[in-house]
Design a protein around this motif. Structure first.
Motif, PDB file in Angstrom:
ATOM      1  N   SER A  62      76.458 -41.089  30.739  1.00 14.77           N
ATOM      2  CA  SER A  62      75.984 -41.006  29.361  1.00 14.77           C
ATOM      3  C   SER A  62      77.017 -40.177  28.614  1.00 14.77           C
ATOM      4  CB  SER A  62      74.624 -40.319  29.321  1.00 14.77           C
ATOM      5  OG  SER A  62      74.243 -40.035  27.996  1.00 14.77           O
ATOM      6  N   THR A  95      77.604 -40.982  17.848  1.00 13.34           N
ATOM      7  CA  THR A  95      77.481 -42.121  18.753  1.00 13.34           C
ATOM      8  C   THR A  95      76.932 -41.608  20.071  1.00 13.34           C
ATOM      9  OG1 THR A  95      79.338 -43.261  17.724  1.00 13.34           O
ATOM     10  CG2 THR A  95      78.708 -43.996  19.921  1.00 13.34           C
ATOM     11  N   ASP A  96      76.004 -42.340  20.642  1.00 15.10           N
ATOM     12  CA  ASP A  96      75.374 -41.990  21.907  1.00 15.10           C
ATOM     13  C   ASP A  96      75.401 -43.239  22.778  1.00 15.10           C
ATOM     14  OD1 ASP A  96      73.798 -41.049  23.977  1.00 15.10           O
ATOM     15  OD2 ASP A  96      72.002 -40.779  22.768  1.00 15.10           O
ATOM     16  N   THR A  97      75.970 -43.137  23.973  1.00 16.84           N
ATOM     17  CA  THR A  97      76.018 -44.280  24.884  1.00 16.84           C
ATOM     18  C   THR A  97      75.357 -43.922  26.204  1.00 16.84           C
ATOM     19  OG1 THR A  97      78.173 -43.675  25.781  1.00 16.84           O
ATOM     20  CG2 THR A  97      78.167 -45.132  23.874  1.00 16.84           C
ATOM     21  N   HIS A 130      75.159 -45.814  29.860  1.00 17.10           N
ATOM     22  CA  HIS A 130      75.556 -46.965  30.674  1.00 17.10           C
ATOM     23  C   HIS A 130      75.456 -46.599  32.148  1.00 17.10           C
ATOM     24  CE1 HIS A 130      76.865 -49.447  27.318  1.00 17.10           C
ATOM     25  NE2 HIS A 130      77.254 -48.308  26.770  1.00 17.10           N
ATOM     26  N   GLN A 141      72.002 -50.120  29.383  1.00  9.06           N
ATOM     27  CA  GLN A 141      73.149 -50.383  28.509  1.00  9.06           C
ATOM     28  C   GLN A 141      72.706 -50.158  27.064  1.00  9.06           C
ATOM     29  OE1 GLN A 141      73.978 -54.451  29.987  1.00  9.06           O
ATOM     30  NE2 GLN A 141      76.015 -53.654  30.438  1.00  9.06           N
ATOM     31  N   THR A 199      73.621 -48.297  23.285  1.00 14.03           N
ATOM     32  CA  THR A 199      74.538 -47.634  22.363  1.00 14.03           C
ATOM     33  C   THR A 199      73.795 -47.409  21.056  1.00 14.03           C
ATOM     34  OG1 THR A 199      76.458 -48.718  23.348  1.00 14.03           O
ATOM     35  CG2 THR A 199      76.740 -47.790  21.136  1.00 14.03           C
ATOM     36  N   GLU A 200      73.816 -46.182  20.587  1.00 13.44           N
ATOM     37  CA  GLU A 200      73.196 -45.828  19.311  1.00 13.44           C
ATOM     38  C   GLU A 200      74.267 -45.155  18.456  1.00 13.44           C
ATOM     39  OE1 GLU A 200      70.533 -42.277  18.828  1.00 13.44           O
ATOM     40  OE2 GLU A 200      69.058 -43.876  18.531  1.00 13.44           O
ATOM     41  N   HIS A 201      74.389 -45.599  17.211  1.00 16.48           N
ATOM     42  CA  HIS A 201      75.389 -45.023  16.309  1.00 16.48           C
ATOM     43  C   HIS A 201      74.745 -44.726  14.962  1.00 16.48           C
ATOM     44  CE1 HIS A 201      79.295 -44.284  14.482  1.00 16.48           C
ATOM     45  NE2 HIS A 201      78.892 -45.015  13.465  1.00 16.48           N
ATOM     46  N   ASP A 214      71.447 -49.579  16.762  1.00 16.38           N
ATOM     47  CA  ASP A 214      70.885 -49.321  18.077  1.00 16.38           C
ATOM     48  C   ASP A 214      70.948 -50.613  18.877  1.00 16.38           C
ATOM     49  OD1 ASP A 214      69.605 -48.126  20.199  1.00 16.38           O
ATOM     50  OD2 ASP A 214      67.706 -47.808  19.147  1.00 16.38           O
TER      51      ASP A 214
END
Length: 164
Positions: free
Chosen positions: A103, A121-123, A125, A140, A142-144, A153
């Motif tokens: 993460s 940004t938050d990922t 995976h 999987q 991704t939030e931006h 999102d």
């Protein structure tokens, strides 16, 4: 299951509080200063939700690296990486799984508590492997958050990561 969003992560790191995931206290920053915190803690009890299944960590560790600095304009910048190390998961039937991945999040805010996020940004995976080594499922996400406040999102996995 709720995941940690960027504003909350900035608040946890910047406010100097304790992260529910085990982050050590981060000192208040003087303008232009920075701090980096490395922590590890047992993964046991953390749970991934994959549809109707809950996969709970029974062993392994979680490693975290958080970096926070304040630039000359007073803007706070934060990044963090969270990685599992040797984590074994178990479902209700006793089947075992392993998890790999990471993460990562990064962003900036005008306040140390993350109350005014400028961009982030938050990922998330992660790959969950069955006992034979094959892929059981993935996280999987991704939030931006854009500077204009738009939130994007994307969730293409079949599981949710552990929440705080």
């Amino acid at each position: 299951m709720k995941r940690i969003n960027m504003a909350r992560r900035i608040a946890v790191v910047g406010a100097g509080g304790l992260c529910a995931l085990g982050l050590a206290v981060t000192p208040a920053l003087a303008e232009g200063a920075s701090t980096t915190t490395h922590t590890s803690f047992p993964a046991a009890g953390a749970a991934f939700t994959c549809g109707a299944d809950t996969l709970t960590a029974v062993s392994g560790t979680v490693n975290q690296v958080f970096h926070l600095n304040q630039d000359a304009q007073g803007i706070y910048h934060v990044t963090g990486t969270i990685t599992p190390n040797g984590v074994t998961l178990q479902d209700a039937a006793g089947n075992t799984y392993t998890v790999s991945g990471a993460s990562w999040f990064g962003g900036k805010s005008t306040s140390p508590d993350g109350g005014d996020v400028i961009v982030s940004t938050d990922t998330e995976h992660f790959v969950i492997h069955n006992a034979g080594g094959g892929v059981y499922a993935k996280v999987q996400i991704t939030e931006h958050i854009s500077p204009n406040g738009n939130v994007f999102d994307f969730d293409f996995g079949g599981c949710q990561p552990p929440s705080d």
